[in-house]
Write an enzyme that holds these catalytic residues in place. Structure first.
Site, mmCIF file in Angstrom:
data_model
loop_
_atom_site.group_PDB
_atom_site.id
_atom_site.type_symbol
_atom_site.label_atom_id
_atom_site.label_comp_id
_atom_site.label_asym_id
_atom_site.label_seq_id
_atom_site.Cartn_x
_atom_site.Cartn_y
_atom_site.Cartn_z
ATOM 1 N N LYS A 43 0.186 3.997 -4.313
ATOM 2 C CA LYS A 43 -0.070 3.177 -5.672
ATOM 3 C C LYS A 43 -1.066 4.078 -6.526
ATOM 4 C CE LYS A 43 1.219 -1.525 -4.254
ATOM 5 N NZ LYS A 43 1.328 -2.119 -3.107
ATOM 6 N N PHE A 69 1.366 -6.460 5.247
ATOM 7 C CA PHE A 69 2.528 -5.849 4.347
ATOM 8 C C PHE A 69 2.286 -4.243 4.434
ATOM 9 C CE2 PHE A 69 4.510 -4.388 0.605
ATOM 10 C CZ PHE A 69 5.827 -5.025 0.526
ATOM 11 N N ASP A 102 -3.712 1.635 6.450
ATOM 12 C CA ASP A 102 -2.902 1.720 5.286
ATOM 13 C C ASP A 102 -3.676 1.175 4.089
ATOM 14 O OD1 ASP A 102 -1.386 0.703 3.082
ATOM 15 O OD2 ASP A 102 0.156 -0.211 4.065
HETATM 16 C C1 LIG Z 1 2.482 -1.847 -2.261
HETATM 17 C C2 LIG Z 1 2.117 -1.572 -0.635
HETATM 18 C C3 LIG Z 1 3.060 -0.956 0.255
HETATM 19 C C4 LIG Z 1 4.473 -0.383 -0.310
HETATM 20 O O1 LIG Z 1 4.379 0.527 -1.309
HETATM 21 P P1 LIG Z 1 5.475 1.099 -2.082
HETATM 22 O O2 LIG Z 1 5.159 1.931 -2.758
HETATM 23 O O3 LIG Z 1 5.947 -0.310 -2.599
HETATM 24 O O4 LIG Z 1 6.687 1.467 -0.858
HETATM 25 C C5 LIG Z 1 2.714 -0.583 1.455
HETATM 26 N N1 LIG Z 1 1.348 -1.073 1.881
HETATM 27 C C6 LIG Z 1 0.442 -1.831 1.224
HETATM 28 C C7 LIG Z 1 -0.671 -2.357 1.816
HETATM 29 C C8 LIG Z 1 0.826 -2.032 -0.149
HETATM 30 O O5 LIG Z 1 0.064 -2.736 -0.878
#
Ligand SMILES: *Cc1c(COP(=O)(O)O)cnc(C)c1O
Length: 390
Positions: free
Chosen positions: A245, A128, A216
């Site tokens: 986050k 994701f 990521d």
């Molecule tokens: C939450 C998340 C995203 C997306 O972040 P947004 O601020 O909602 O765009 C991307 N990668 C990972 C691993 C995430 O946990």
């Protein structure tokens, strides 16, 4: 909930008016222990007095000027993040999805500089990376992708943790590959940990073929796993890393960091953002990092994370509903055999505990990094009761 909102979420009938530290209070004044932290966002707790002060002082002084002028807090945050991570340069966005878009643009530019006409980025099954068209294309699963064709198609997917599949892909498409984009722990797909040595092997592979290793760390970063960044458990450094986050503790901010051959790819005009890196968000980011350092929160995550995992395993050892319990630091998943019913969430709520469910079958715990031993006990009890209700 209300017809004036687009139908994207199905929120619980629960709304909060106030938060402090690890606790939230609903409209009726009931107190909850927050083991979700806004999905790994409010890492230093709700309404932290130093964050409150940073926001109000900065709001009274200066919120926004644009990147047409240099922004002192932005430079400070870039310096702190690069020092903590071993990266060299930062670009600031407003969200995780945007930070990953920045990383994907770096990968494209990297390929373009090398003369690769159709650059391919390797991504993982069940990944994701966000909801923009580009990051959706890098993500897996019909739940998020269905109906959004044609997605940009410059990605090749391999199973997470499978080095042999990556080897095969290399033999087939090696000349087109420019980067690997991977989460150190897959959060949205149920807290999936990579096998030991996997990140190190990816690092070696990227070195050997001159690919960029892009991590990521949007969910795993900013102390969540007991190090500043999850890759630091593995003794490697990526070429590109994305954050969001927990960096703003609730104030929207994202960041893409790069080093070495990835650090100098952008040139004036090749990328930008109106809000990204504004004085408010960057000052809050600096304050979050200071708090984590000064309160010794990385150590707290290691201690309480270990304690939480051990106690959950003991509490749930004989529970026939539980398939697996896994995690690192304060990022923990409890996978159940059956899809989780709303009852589980409600049972936890009725015991004053907020938990999250991801991919239908996994309870995900992401409490603030500040939790203490007593709160670990409260989480274990609440989860135990919720799971046996199911
Ligand atoms: C939450 C998340 C995203 C997306 O972040 P947004 O601020 O909602 O765009 C991307 N990668 C990972 C691993 C995430 O946990």
């Amino acid at each position: 909930m209300t017809a004036a909102l687009m139908n994207t979420y199905q929120p619980l009938a629960l709304s909060f008016t106030r938060g402090l530290g690890t606790r939230l209070w609903d409209q009726a004044g009931r107190e909850y222990l927050d083991a979700v932290a806004g999905v790994a966002v409010t890492n230093v707790g709700h309404s932290h007095p130093r964050i409150v002060a940073a926001i109000s002082e900065q709001a009274a002084m200066l919120l926004h000027t644009s990147n047409l002028y240099s922004i002192d807090w932005q430079q400070q945050l870039a310096r702190k993040l690069t020092q903590l991570s071993g990266m060299e340069r930062a670009f600031f966005n407003n969200s995780g999805g945007e930070a990953n878009e920045t990383a994907l643009k770096l990968a494209r530019l990297y390929g373009w500089r090398k003369g690769i006409e159709q650059p391919l980025v390797v991504v993982m099954a069940n990944a994701f990376h966000g909801r923009t068209l580009g990051t959706l294309s890098a993500s897996d699963g019909p739940a998020v992708r269905l109906g959004f064709n044609d997605l940009p198609g410059d990605f090749a997917k391999v199973p997470f943790g499978d080095l042999a599949a990556l080897d095969q892909l290399q033999q087939k498409h090696g000349a087109r590959i420019v980067a690997i984009l991977v989460e150190p722990i897959q959060g949205e797909s149920g807290v999936q940990l990579a096998p030991p040595g996997y990140l190190k092997a990816l690092r070696d592979l990227c070195n050997r073929h001159a690919w960029l290793l892009m991590l990521d760390e949007i969910q795993t970063g900013i102390g969540r796993t007991g190090q500043w960044f999850a890759f630091q458990h593995e003794g490697i450094v990526p070429d590109v890393m994305t954050l969001a986050k927990g960096l703003g503790n609730g104030v929207p901010i994202g960041a893409c960091l790069a080093r070495g051959r990835a650090a100098d790819l952008f040139t004036p005009g090749s990328h930008g953002s109106t809000f990204g890196g504004n004085p408010l968000a960057c000052r809050v980011g600096c304050t979050v990092l200071d708090i984590i350092e000064e309160q010794g929160l990385l150590e707290n995550v290691r201690v309480q994370g270990e304690r939480l995992l051990t106690r959950l395993r003991a509490e749930l050892a004989e529970n026939p509903n539980v398939l697996a319990i896994r995690g690192q630091g304060l990022m923990i998943g409890i996978e159940l055999k059956q899809p989780i019913r709303d009852l589980t969430l409600i049972a936890a709520r009725d015991h004053g505990l907020l938990i999250n469910v991801t991919r239908g079958k996994t309870i995900r715990l992401l409490p603030p990094l500040t939790i203490d031993e007593r709160e670990v006990g409260m989480i274990v009890r609440g989860v135990g009761l919720a799971v046996s209700t199911d």
